[in-house]
Design an enzyme around this catalytic site. Structure first.
Site, short mmCIF file in Angstrom:
data_model
loop_
_atom_site.label_atom_id
_atom_site.label_comp_id
_atom_site.label_asym_id
_atom_site.label_seq_id
_atom_site.Cartn_x
_atom_site.Cartn_y
_atom_site.Cartn_z
N ASP A 292 -12.65 34.15 92.67
CA ASP A 292 -12.73 34.19 91.16
C ASP A 292 -13.30 35.20 90.55
O ASP A 292 -14.67 35.21 90.92
CB ASP A 292 -13.08 32.83 90.75
CG ASP A 292 -13.00 32.48 89.17
OD1 ASP A 292 -11.81 32.98 88.70
OD2 ASP A 292 -13.69 32.05 88.47
N GLU B 4 -19.82 37.16 89.42
CA GLU B 4 -20.16 37.35 88.01
C GLU B 4 -21.06 38.23 87.85
O GLU B 4 -22.03 38.35 88.54
CB GLU B 4 -20.28 35.97 87.25
CG GLU B 4 -21.06 35.70 85.84
CD GLU B 4 -20.06 36.45 85.01
OE1 GLU B 4 -20.50 37.26 84.04
OE2 GLU B 4 -18.97 36.09 84.90
N ASN C 236 -21.16 43.17 90.68
CA ASN C 236 -20.29 44.01 90.06
C ASN C 236 -19.18 44.13 91.02
O ASN C 236 -19.16 44.48 92.04
CB ASN C 236 -20.69 45.24 89.89
CG ASN C 236 -19.79 46.11 89.02
OD1 ASN C 236 -18.57 45.82 89.29
ND2 ASN C 236 -20.14 47.42 88.45
N ASP D 133 -13.18 40.37 80.08
CA ASP D 133 -13.58 40.96 78.97
C ASP D 133 -12.53 42.02 78.68
O ASP D 133 -12.25 43.02 79.60
CB ASP D 133 -14.90 41.66 79.30
CG ASP D 133 -15.76 42.09 78.11
OD1 ASP D 133 -14.92 42.54 77.10
OD2 ASP D 133 -17.06 42.08 77.76
N LYS E 124 -11.88 48.84 72.96
CA LYS E 124 -11.95 50.16 72.42
C LYS E 124 -11.23 51.19 73.58
O LYS E 124 -11.40 50.95 74.80
CB LYS E 124 -13.35 50.70 72.05
CG LYS E 124 -13.73 50.12 70.80
CD LYS E 124 -15.13 50.65 70.52
CE LYS E 124 -15.71 50.11 69.36
NZ LYS E 124 -17.34 50.42 69.04
N ASP F 196 -5.91 35.80 76.68
CA ASP F 196 -5.35 35.58 75.44
C ASP F 196 -5.17 36.70 74.73
O ASP F 196 -4.56 36.67 73.56
CB ASP F 196 -6.20 34.73 74.61
CG ASP F 196 -7.66 35.29 74.54
OD1 ASP F 196 -7.98 35.92 75.47
OD2 ASP F 196 -8.40 35.05 73.48
#
Length: 239
Positions: A72, A97, A124, A147, A151, A183
């Protein structure tokens, strides 16, 4: 049946998506808090995140190393992975994470729950992936609500980059799924497009899904369901 209909979400395709009255991880007795605020956004291109994370001592983390492996990417709080690890004891799970405090808390929760088939790693993933696994090690990958980095000049910070896709093509066994959710429609479509640009991935469903085939929502997914917000999902496979 009426109660289920009232709690459903209307998908973009017009099909009603049912949702349970409470998240499936709500009953997990997790006591440890963070004790401080954690930054929501972390720039993965900063110098401090460019060193590959050392792999864990696999034999100490997982009781049964021979089980299929689920990765994950961007696991967040870890509640989704803890719950699926409870429901699927015949799988091993690793959540990666970039926010260290969340990783430490998730591993503390794992210890509270006494689970021996799930682990959380501070790393990372775009730097560490090839240092963690060998070709054919992975049997399933999830990238759920990463995330979005809205921009345009920050798009290079997004998780799904061509090199990550190429690495996963090498590490995943043939027939293994890659499940993507967001989403943000543009983010979901970009992730899917990046994978489908690689010859080793294809879309058996030929488009987005109406529901989560794993049956366990992340916290962000649960929030979207409660607010009747659309969720964009793709279930791709390694050829």
């Amino acid at each position: 049946m009426e109660a289920e209909v009232q709690q459903g979400q209307q998908s973009p395709e017009g099909q009603l998506e049912k949702r349970p009255p409470s998240p499936p991880w709500a009953g997990i007795p997790l006591q440890r808090g963070l004790g401080h605020r954690v930054r929501q956004h972390v720039n993965p291109l900063q110098a401090q995140y460019q060193q590959p994370a050392p792999p864990p001592h696999w034999e100490r983390v997982y009781r049964r190393l021979g089980q299929p492996f689920h990765l994950d990417i961007g696991t967040g709080s870890g509640r989704f992975l803890l719950r699926i690890a409870q429901e699927q004891p015949d799988w091993n799970f690793l959540g990666v994470e970039i926010r260290q405090a969340l990783v430490e808390r998730a591993n503390a929760w794992r210890d509270e729950l006494g689970l021996d088939n799930v682990h959380f790693l501070f790393a990372n993933i775009n730097v560490s992936l090839r240092h963690l696994f060998a070709p054919g090690d992975l049997s399933r990958v999830t990238i759920l609500f990463p995330d979005p980095w809205f921009k345009k000049r920050h798009h290079k910070r997004r998780i799904v980059q061509p090199q990550l896709v190429a690495d996963l093509a090498l590490l995943l066994r043939p027939g293994s799924p890659v499940f993507l959710q967001s989403d943000i429609q543009e983010v979901a479509e970009e992730m899917a497009a990046r994978f489908l640009e690689h010859p080793q991935f294809w879309d058996p469903h030929q488009g987005p899904l109406d529901s989560n085939p794993l049956g366990i929502p992340t916290e962000r997914e649960w929030q979207c369901l409660q607010l009747d917000l659309p969720i964009y999902r793709y279930w791709l496979e390694r050829r």
